[in-house]
Enzyme design. Structure first.
Site, short mmCIF file in Angstrom:
data_model
loop_
_atom_site.label_atom_id
_atom_site.label_comp_id
_atom_site.label_asym_id
_atom_site.label_seq_id
_atom_site.Cartn_x
_atom_site.Cartn_y
_atom_site.Cartn_z
N MET A 30 28.83 40.91 48.52
CA MET A 30 28.86 42.26 47.97
C MET A 30 30.17 42.49 47.23
O MET A 30 31.17 41.83 47.50
CB MET A 30 28.72 43.30 49.09
CG MET A 30 27.33 43.35 49.68
SD MET A 30 27.19 44.69 50.87
CE MET A 30 25.44 44.55 51.27
N CYS A 31 30.17 43.43 46.33
CA CYS A 31 31.34 43.73 45.51
C CYS A 31 32.52 44.16 46.38
O CYS A 31 32.37 44.54 47.54
CB CYS A 31 31.01 44.84 44.52
SG CYS A 31 29.55 44.52 43.51
N ARG A 32 33.70 44.12 45.80
CA ARG A 32 34.91 44.63 46.43
C ARG A 32 35.46 45.76 45.57
O ARG A 32 35.48 45.68 44.34
CB ARG A 32 35.98 43.54 46.57
CG ARG A 32 35.55 42.30 47.36
CD ARG A 32 35.50 42.54 48.88
NE ARG A 32 34.24 43.15 49.30
CZ ARG A 32 33.97 43.46 50.57
NH1 ARG A 32 34.85 43.22 51.53
NH2 ARG A 32 32.81 44.00 50.87
#
Length: 266
Positions: free
Chosen positions: A1-3
């Site tokens: 998942m994105c940060r």
């Protein structure tokens, strides 16, 4: 998942968040420590920042290259010194194109947003029922195909009804579960109007992605919100699942658990 990373406070150069810290956003793109899905965040990145002396709308910089491959980033991070920042590195959901229309931050008027999470099987579960309930303006503002951008439009829909970003964030999450109660939704958002930050750590049917905040640090005269701490310091606070954070214009953190957002998991 994105940060994700965000900041509201006295002006600081972008490099203090993106490049310099031991666990900067750049480092989190290739060596994240708390991701629950995926290994890297190499599917592009985006930055949004405000300079309200010039205009109320945010400025943005986006690239579909991995953040470590952008030759302009170092110069940009030296030059831009914002008092309000949103940034992210992307781990694309399988099947969604790596192109500029799918790149965050998403912007409408003076509001901007970054999202870390997903709607399970979005195209077959929520895509059509959500779009059917949007106003023409919010519908036409959607440029890409991601669940993230559609969720931002859904939040804007509720913002027009409530007039309050935090309430809109909470009500949009709960209303999603009314539309698709048996679908996993992870809903880490950071929103800004250039004067406040509103962040959430909400999930249904699965674990919420990690989210931290830092305040009262001598080197960061304001509040930092990040998916993972940028450096080791005991002042980083883990945002509890189910919570919404409001960072005020005075750089104060208000943390609350709206009862309507405590939906049961499936």
């Amino acid at each position: 998942m994105c940060r994700l990373v965000a900041y509201l406070g006295k002006p600081l150069p972008l490099k203090r968040f993106i490049l310099e810290p031991p666990h900067s956003l750049l480092v989190q793109s290739y060596a994240p420590q708390e991701m629950t899905a995926g290994l890297l965040n190499g599917d592009g990145f985006g930055l949004g920042w405000y300079d309200r002396r010039l205009r109320p709308q945010p400025f943005t910089y986006k690239n579909i290259l991995p953040i470590w491959n952008d030759p302009n980033l170092a110069g940009l991070c030296e030059y831009v010194t914002p008092s309000c920042l949103l940034g992210y590195v992307r781990s694309a959901t399988p099947g969604l194109a790596v192109d500029y229309s799918n790149c965050q931050p998403f912007v409408q008027h003076s509001l901007s947003a970054v999202h870390n999470g997903r709607v399970e099987n979005f195209r077959s579960t929520l895509y059509r029922p959500l779009r059917q309930q949007l106003t023409d303006e919010d519908y036409l503002n959607i440029q890409g195909l991601t669940d993230s951008e559609h969720l931002f439009a859904w939040i804007l829909h509720h913002y027009k009804l409530t007039g309050d970003l935090a309430q809109a964030l909470s009500k949009s999450f709960v209303s999603l579960l009314d539309l698709v109660p048996a679908v996993e939704v992870t809903f880490n958002f950071i929103l800004s109007d250039g004067q406040r930050l509103i962040a959430s750590r909400l999930a249904h049917g699965g674990a919420a992605p990690s989210l931290y905040y830092l305040s009262d640090h001598p080197d960061y005269p304001g509040v930092v919100i990040a998916s993972e701490p940028l450096f080791k310091d005991e002042r980083w606070v883990s945002c509890p699942p189910g919570a919404i954070l409001v960072v005020t214009e005075e750089f104060q953190v208000q943390r609350w658990h709206p009862p309507e957002a405590r939906a049961p998991t499936v």
